[in-house]
Design a protein around this motif. Structure first.
Motif, PDB file in Angstrom:
ATOM      1  N   GLY A   6       0.858  -1.208   0.000  1.00 47.23           N
ATOM      2  CA  GLY A   6       0.000   0.000   0.000  1.00 47.23           C
ATOM      3  C   GLY A   6       0.809   1.139   0.000  1.00 47.23           C
ATOM      4  O   GLY A   6       0.763   1.669  -0.304  1.00 47.23           O
ATOM      5  N   ILE A  39      -8.925  -5.852  -0.956  1.00 40.32           N
ATOM      6  CA  ILE A  39      -9.451  -5.603   0.387  1.00 40.32           C
ATOM      7  C   ILE A  39      -8.529  -6.129   1.478  1.00 40.32           C
ATOM      8  O   ILE A  39      -8.534  -5.628   2.603  1.00 40.32           O
ATOM      9  CB  ILE A  39     -10.876  -6.198   0.532  1.00 40.32           C
ATOM     10  N   PHE A  40      -7.691  -7.119   1.167  1.00 41.95           N
ATOM     11  CA  PHE A  40      -6.838  -7.686   2.211  1.00 41.95           C
ATOM     12  C   PHE A  40      -5.589  -6.847   2.465  1.00 41.95           C
ATOM     13  O   PHE A  40      -4.943  -6.973   3.499  1.00 41.95           O
ATOM     14  CB  PHE A  40      -6.440  -9.128   1.864  1.00 41.95           C
ATOM     15  N   MET A  41      -5.254  -5.953   1.547  1.00 42.96           N
ATOM     16  CA  MET A  41      -4.074  -5.111   1.709  1.00 42.96           C
ATOM     17  C   MET A  41      -4.433  -3.820   2.431  1.00 42.96           C
ATOM     18  O   MET A  41      -5.589  -3.410   2.432  1.00 42.96           O
ATOM     19  CB  MET A  41      -3.446  -4.805   0.357  1.00 42.96           C
ATOM     20  N   ASP A  42      -3.411  -3.174   3.025  1.00 40.95           N
ATOM     21  CA  ASP A  42      -3.693  -2.006   3.857  1.00 40.95           C
ATOM     22  C   ASP A  42      -3.075  -0.708   3.374  1.00 40.95           C
ATOM     23  O   ASP A  42      -3.173   0.323   4.036  1.00 40.95           O
ATOM     24  CB  ASP A  42      -3.252  -2.262   5.296  1.00 40.95           C
ATOM     25  N   GLY A  43      -2.401  -0.735   2.230  1.00 36.15           N
ATOM     26  CA  GLY A  43      -1.785   0.476   1.702  1.00 36.15           C
ATOM     27  C   GLY A  43      -0.493   0.858   2.395  1.00 36.15           C
ATOM     28  O   GLY A  43       0.101   1.896   2.103  1.00 36.15           O
ATOM     29  N   VAL A  44      -0.042   0.027   3.310  1.00 38.95           N
ATOM     30  CA  VAL A  44       1.159   0.351   4.089  1.00 38.95           C
ATOM     31  C   VAL A  44       2.243  -0.714   3.930  1.00 38.95           C
ATOM     32  O   VAL A  44       3.360  -0.428   3.523  1.00 38.95           O
ATOM     33  CB  VAL A  44       0.813   0.521   5.589  1.00 38.95           C
ATOM     34  N   ASN A  45       1.909  -1.948   4.265  1.00 35.11           N
ATOM     35  CA  ASN A  45       2.909  -3.017   4.232  1.00 35.11           C
ATOM     36  C   ASN A  45       2.244  -4.326   3.827  1.00 35.11           C
ATOM     37  O   ASN A  45       1.430  -4.875   4.579  1.00 35.11           O
ATOM     38  CB  ASN A  45       3.580  -3.145   5.603  1.00 35.11           C
ATOM     39  N   TYR A  46       2.587  -4.824   2.669  1.00 36.30           N
ATOM     40  CA  TYR A  46       1.963  -6.034   2.141  1.00 36.30           C
ATOM     41  C   TYR A  46       2.188  -7.239   3.051  1.00 36.30           C
ATOM     42  O   TYR A  46       1.257  -7.989   3.359  1.00 36.30           O
ATOM     43  CB  TYR A  46       2.514  -6.334   0.743  1.00 36.30           C
ATOM     44  N   ARG A  47       3.395  -7.432   3.483  1.00 39.33           N
ATOM     45  CA  ARG A  47       3.704  -8.627   4.281  1.00 39.33           C
ATOM     46  C   ARG A  47       2.952  -8.633   5.613  1.00 39.33           C
ATOM     47  O   ARG A  47       2.440  -9.667   6.045  1.00 39.33           O
ATOM     48  CB  ARG A  47       5.212  -8.738   4.489  1.00 39.33           C
ATOM     49  N   ARG A  52      -1.862 -10.799   8.953  1.00 40.81           N
ATOM     50  CA  ARG A  52      -3.110 -10.632   9.707  1.00 40.81           C
ATOM     51  C   ARG A  52      -4.145 -11.698   9.364  1.00 40.81           C
ATOM     52  O   ARG A  52      -5.068 -11.935  10.134  1.00 40.81           O
ATOM     53  CB  ARG A  52      -3.697  -9.248   9.449  1.00 40.81           C
ATOM     54  N   HIS A  53      -3.991 -12.330   8.202  1.00 38.24           N
ATOM     55  CA  HIS A  53      -4.996 -13.298   7.757  1.00 38.24           C
ATOM     56  C   HIS A  53      -4.458 -14.728   7.644  1.00 38.24           C
ATOM     57  O   HIS A  53      -5.193 -15.633   7.248  1.00 38.24           O
ATOM     58  CB  HIS A  53      -5.549 -12.885   6.390  1.00 38.24           C
ATOM     59  N   LEU A  54      -3.192 -14.935   8.000  1.00 39.96           N
ATOM     60  CA  LEU A  54      -2.588 -16.254   7.808  1.00 39.96           C
ATOM     61  C   LEU A  54      -3.253 -17.346   8.625  1.00 39.96           C
ATOM     62  O   LEU A  54      -3.289 -18.505   8.217  1.00 39.96           O
ATOM     63  CB  LEU A  54      -1.093 -16.202   8.139  1.00 39.96           C
ATOM     64  N   HIS A  55      -3.763 -17.024   9.773  1.00 38.39           N
ATOM     65  CA  HIS A  55      -4.378 -18.024  10.642  1.00 38.39           C
ATOM     66  C   HIS A  55      -5.897 -17.873  10.684  1.00 38.39           C
ATOM     67  O   HIS A  55      -6.550 -18.230  11.669  1.00 38.39           O
ATOM     68  CB  HIS A  55      -3.779 -17.931  12.047  1.00 38.39           C
ATOM     69  N   GLY A  56      -6.435 -17.313   9.612  1.00 36.35           N
ATOM     70  CA  GLY A  56      -7.870 -17.096   9.531  1.00 36.35           C
ATOM     71  C   GLY A  56      -8.163 -15.648   9.179  1.00 36.35           C
ATOM     72  O   GLY A  56      -7.445 -14.743   9.623  1.00 36.35           O
ATOM     73  N   VAL A  57      -9.183 -15.437   8.384  1.00 37.24           N
ATOM     74  CA  VAL A  57      -9.524 -14.090   7.940  1.00 37.24           C
ATOM     75  C   VAL A  57      -9.868 -13.199   9.129  1.00 37.24           C
ATOM     76  O   VAL A  57     -10.649 -13.576  10.007  1.00 37.24           O
ATOM     77  CB  VAL A  57     -10.714 -14.132   6.956  1.00 37.24           C
ATOM     78  N   ASP A  58      -9.278 -12.025   9.173  1.00 37.23           N
ATOM     79  CA  ASP A  58      -9.539 -11.050  10.236  1.00 37.23           C
ATOM     80  C   ASP A  58     -10.650 -10.110   9.758  1.00 37.23           C
ATOM     81  O   ASP A  58     -10.405  -9.190   8.964  1.00 37.23           O
ATOM     82  CB  ASP A  58      -8.267 -10.260  10.534  1.00 37.23           C
ATOM     83  N   ASP A  59     -11.858 -10.326  10.225  1.00 38.15           N
ATOM     84  CA  ASP A  59     -12.996  -9.511   9.811  1.00 38.15           C
ATOM     85  C   ASP A  59     -12.815  -8.036  10.140  1.00 38.15           C
ATOM     86  O   ASP A  59     -13.370  -7.164   9.466  1.00 38.15           O
ATOM     87  CB  ASP A  59     -14.288  -9.999  10.487  1.00 38.15           C
ATOM     88  N   SER A 271      -8.193   2.283  -8.404  1.00 39.63           N
ATOM     89  CA  SER A 271      -6.958   2.843  -7.836  1.00 39.63           C
ATOM     90  C   SER A 271      -5.932   1.799  -7.428  1.00 39.63           C
ATOM     91  O   SER A 271      -4.822   2.148  -7.059  1.00 39.63           O
ATOM     92  CB  SER A 271      -7.301   3.699  -6.623  1.00 39.63           C
ATOM     93  N   ASP A 272      -6.287   0.508  -7.481  1.00 39.27           N
ATOM     94  CA  ASP A 272      -5.439  -0.547  -6.908  1.00 39.27           C
ATOM     95  C   ASP A 272      -5.393  -0.371  -5.391  1.00 39.27           C
ATOM     96  O   ASP A 272      -4.367  -0.615  -4.747  1.00 39.27           O
ATOM     97  CB  ASP A 272      -4.039  -0.510  -7.489  1.00 39.27           C
ATOM     98  N   ALA A 273      -6.519   0.067  -4.821  1.00 41.37           N
ATOM     99  CA  ALA A 273      -6.600   0.346  -3.390  1.00 41.37           C
ATOM    100  C   ALA A 273      -6.043  -0.804  -2.561  1.00 41.37           C
ATOM    101  O   ALA A 273      -6.354  -1.965  -2.791  1.00 41.37           O
ATOM    102  CB  ALA A 273      -8.052   0.607  -2.996  1.00 41.37           C
ATOM    103  N   GLY A 274      -5.224  -0.448  -1.594  1.00 44.77           N
ATOM    104  CA  GLY A 274      -4.542  -1.433  -0.769  1.00 44.77           C
ATOM    105  C   GLY A 274      -3.083  -1.558  -1.148  1.00 44.77           C
ATOM    106  O   GLY A 274      -2.255  -2.023  -0.356  1.00 44.77           O
ATOM    107  N   ALA A 275      -2.740  -1.137  -2.399  1.00 48.64           N
ATOM    108  CA  ALA A 275      -1.338  -1.114  -2.819  1.00 48.64           C
ATOM    109  C   ALA A 275      -0.595  -0.046  -2.023  1.00 48.64           C
ATOM    110  O   ALA A 275      -1.204   0.791  -1.341  1.00 48.64           O
ATOM    111  CB  ALA A 275      -1.249  -0.828  -4.320  1.00 48.64           C
ATOM    112  N   TYR A 276       0.707  -0.039  -2.118  1.00 47.11           N
ATOM    113  CA  TYR A 276       1.538   0.867  -1.321  1.00 47.11           C
ATOM    114  C   TYR A 276       1.115   2.325  -1.485  1.00 47.11           C
ATOM    115  O   TYR A 276       1.099   2.872  -2.597  1.00 47.11           O
ATOM    116  CB  TYR A 276       2.999   0.688  -1.722  1.00 47.11           C
ATOM    117  N   LEU A 277       0.720   2.958  -0.383  1.00 49.56           N
ATOM    118  CA  LEU A 277       0.309   4.357  -0.296  1.00 49.56           C
ATOM    119  C   LEU A 277      -0.991   4.673  -1.031  1.00 49.56           C
ATOM    120  O   LEU A 277      -1.250   5.834  -1.367  1.00 49.56           O
ATOM    121  CB  LEU A 277       1.434   5.291  -0.782  1.00 49.56           C
ATOM    122  N   VAL A 278      -1.795   3.650  -1.281  1.00 45.97           N
ATOM    123  CA  VAL A 278      -3.109   3.858  -1.911  1.00 45.97           C
ATOM    124  C   VAL A 278      -4.177   3.353  -0.932  1.00 45.97           C
ATOM    125  O   VAL A 278      -4.526   2.173  -0.925  1.00 45.97           O
ATOM    126  CB  VAL A 278      -3.226   3.120  -3.252  1.00 45.97           C
TER     127      VAL A 278
END
Length: 319
Positions: A6, A39-47, A52-59, A271-278
């Motif tokens: 992001g 939707i799973f990305m946060d616009g800050v740090n992909y990894r 946050r979702h590796l052990h189950g989706v975080d609603d 916008s590719d929302a969730g990508a770095y700085l988006v």
């Protein structure tokens, strides 16, 4: 996705065309839809977003992002998929926020090529067809394929990796269409985008470095182009990449958007929302501002963008 990780404002409303609405019956109060998000990305740090979702989706992540869309009045979101089950879960939640949410469940890429960030891999057409059927079993709305790499912001801005051959792309589109799906394509480069047009794909995402010849082909087709150019603009001054390179890529992208608008290419905002700085929500406003730099008549631009979005809304839904 244009990068593996992001601004504040108010989204532009659709203007009255004289009778209170444009084609499709959408009123002046309607907002642009977000036609390319993760939707799973946060616009800050992909990894970290993946963790946050590796052990189950975080609603909580999904709900936070949907709230951001609602705050901007955005009620249509087309996702690019993931291999964590996040977009599939998001579809179950979206209605609570009044959001029409579409997802391919996961994207599909050739093993060893770019795409593991958002999906599953195949090694041959039999495996690809099995993945298409898996999307169908999960009631995905469309198929997303990855046919090239991404822009290399670390060096010269070129496209990473090798593009898939035309025959393979054509067969992928054909198989998806035979199963009743529209096809969303992550693709960059003049030749690879031209291949999509010849193959009958339904939308091209990113589409950096298209040529005049390719734009003419797109204008004569029904394909919808979603440039996601704000991915570049939002990185100005971040210090991570060369600003000189970023500005060169951005100006080249704007030139192609202007020409595409002149030629009548179908286009939509994503916008590719969730990508770095988006950021989710705000990213779409940023994309709109980029488009505003590419056209003199804002009313005409709005009508063109809504026309392309309507095509996406109608095609990218599996019945």
């Amino acid at each position: 996705m244009e990068k593996d990780e992001g601004k504040e404002g108010t989204i532009i409303m659709r203007e009255d065309a004289g009778n209170g609405c444009y084609d499709g019956g959408r009123s002046r109060e309607d907002m642009f839809g977000e036609c390319h998000a993760h939707i799973f990305m946060d616009g800050v740090n992909y990894r970290e977003a993946v963790q946050r979702h590796l052990h189950g989706v975080d609603d909580r992540v999904i709900r936070r992002h949907f709230k951001m869309y609602r705050e901007k009045g955005i009620t249509f979101v087309r996702d690019g998929g993931d291999d964590l089950g996040v977009s599939e879960r998001a579809r179950e939640i979206a209605g609570e926020y009044g959001i029409d949410y579409r997802t391919p469940i996961f994207a599909i890429h050739r093993k060893g090529c770019y795409g593991g960030i958002v999906g599953k891999a195949y090694e041959n057409m039999k495996e690809y067809a099995e993945l298409v059927r898996e999307v169908k079993a999960h009631k995905g709305d469309f198929i997303k394929i990855m046919t090239t790499g991404i822009m290399d912001f670390d060096t010269d801005g070129g496209i990473t990796g090798e593009a898939l051959p035309y025959a393979e792309v054509k067969e992928m589109v054909h198989i998806a269409h035979e199963e009743g799906f529209a096809v969303m394509c992550h693709t960059n480069g003049a030749g690879p985008v031209a291949d999509l047009v010849r193959a009958g794909a339904d939308s091209v995402e990113h589409g950096n470095y298209v040529s005049e010849e390719t734009l003419l082909m797109m204008a004569e087709s029904d394909i919808v182009w979603v440039p996601t150019i704000t991915v570049v603009a939002n990185m100005f001054g971040c210090g991570r990449f060369s600003d000189e390179l970023l500005h060169r890529i951005y100006e080249s992208g704007k030139k192609n958007i202007r020409r595409a608008l002149d030629l009548g290419v179908h286009m939509a905002l994503g916008s590719d929302a969730g990508a770095y700085l988006v950021p989710h929500g705000q990213g779409l406003l940023d994309e709109w501002r980029c488009f505003q730099e590419c056209a003199e008549d804002e009313d005409v631009l709005k009508a063109r963008i809504f026309e392309g979005e309507e095509k996406i809304r109608k095609k990218f839904r599996f019945f």
